[in-house]
Design an enzyme around this catalytic site. Structure first.
Site, PDB file in Angstrom:
ATOM      1  N   GLU A 257       0.764  -1.128   0.009  1.00 18.96           N
ATOM      2  CA  GLU A 257       0.139   0.005  -0.071  1.00 18.96           C
ATOM      3  C   GLU A 257       0.808   1.080   0.016  1.00 18.96           C
ATOM      4  OE1 GLU A 257      -2.484  -3.226   0.988  1.00 18.96           O
ATOM      5  OE2 GLU A 257      -0.565  -2.624   1.767  1.00 18.96           O
TER       6      GLU A 257
ATOM      7  N   HIS B 205     -10.804  -5.449   8.684  1.00 18.51           N
ATOM      8  CA  HIS B 205     -11.248  -5.190   7.425  1.00 18.51           C
ATOM      9  C   HIS B 205     -12.649  -4.463   7.662  1.00 18.51           C
ATOM     10  CE1 HIS B 205      -8.488  -8.573   6.978  1.00 18.51           C
ATOM     11  NE2 HIS B 205      -8.321  -8.257   5.761  1.00 18.51           N
TER      12      HIS B 205
END
Length: 324
Positions: free
Chosen positions: A60, A129
């Protein structure tokens, strides 16, 4: 006018932007060959080729840093972070680079990039998540934060984000990807920072954004059966946010409830409540009430997650409190 799913509306906006503007590029983990973890970017690789739609390594920080460099070099990157929880790994690129470039270089450059990322619960994805972290980015000068509540707004706001000269965090609630709604491709463009009155009313104002807007509308429909007319304000974006529209609504109803899926503590709702208590104090006939998730990680178990997420009953209880 056509009925499309939320995910398809985002796909349409990406496809249209890639077609019309050769500087637009899309990249991220599994966005090309697999079509994205939720199928949102499906078909874009076949239409636009690997030079425009590209898979990246699982990094990321690299994805965001590459986007910052690409944006400063003349491209308009649209990158995807698979789950919003993972933006923590890319904070330096977003907070110290993308958000500050215009200021650091005396306005001589901008960073026209979009970071798409899903947030929220409802799919039993667990505490790593499912977080709603939009308040992090709303706190950073130089970043814009957009959170659509329906397919039409998702389509229009994503196009607006791609055309914006500054970095935009575009947040999609993953529980909404299958949501259907009408989409008019010829509708007027939506300006980032302009709210929408999703339902008119004169008894209480409910301010929300993203998936929680639909929770507010469900609560308002039930309240209407009791002759309580709630006005629902869909912020559409939380940075900048449309305090003028919220204040105008408060001036009509004199009562305010703020709703979001994120934890209540130190959230977007706290800023809205503080600001309205300042500039709208003379309009208030009752204390402002915030509705959000409790201050704890998102549970994994379906039974616990359903209790964790704010629902229409929570909103109705808040409205009853401000009306009491």
């Amino acid at each position: 006018m056509a009925e499309v799913r939320f995910a398809k509306a985002i796909n349409m906006a990406l496809d249209e932007s890639l077609t019309k503007d050769p500087s637009v590029v899309v990249f991220g983990e599994d966005v090309a060959h697999a079509g994205g973890p939720f199928g949102v970017t499906r078909g874009l690789l076949g239409t636009h080729g690997e030079s425009r739609v590209r898979d990246t390594p699982i990094s990321e920080a690299t994805i965001v840093s590459a986007a910052v460099g690409a944006a400063m070099s003349g491209l308009k990157p649209v990158v995807e972070i698979m789950f919003m929880d993972f933006v923590a790994i890319a904070m330096d690129g977003l907070v110290n680079q993308a958000a500050k470039a215009r200021f650091m270089f005396g306005g001589q450059c901008s960073v026209p990039m979009v970071l798409r990322t899903p947030h929220g619960g409802g799919v039993n994805a667990g505490p790593q998540h499912s977080q709603c972290l939009e308040a992090w980015f709303a706190h950073i000068p130089g970043l814009k934060v957009v959170v659509p509540s329906n397919p039409s707004d998702a389509y229009q706001l994503l196009k607006a984000a791609i055309n914006d000269p500054d970095p935009v965090i575009f947040i999609e609630n993953k529980a909404m990807y299958s949501m259907k709604g009408d989409l008019d491709e010829a509708a007027p463009a939506i300006e980032i920072g302009k709210a929408h009155i999703a339902r008119a009313g004169d008894d209480v104002t409910i301010v929300s954004y993203g998936a929680a807007v639909n929770t507010a509308l469900a609560a308002a429909a039930t309240l209407a059966e009791r002759d309580i007319e709630a006005e629902v304000v869909d912020l559409r974006s939380v940075q900048p946010w449309d305090e003028e529209t919220v204040l105008a609504s408060l001036s009509r109803t004199h009562r305010l409830v703020v709703l979001h899926e994120a934890v209540t503590n130190f959230g977007v709702g706290a800023e809205i409540a503080a600001r309205m208590a300042d500039i709208g104090f003379d309009e208030l006939d009752a204390p402002i009430v915030r509705v959000g998730a409790p201050f704890m990680p998102v549970p994994f178990a379906k039974s616990l997650e359903s209790r964790y997420l704010p629902d229409a009953d929570d909103v109705i209880a808040a409205v009853e409190k401000v009306l009491a």
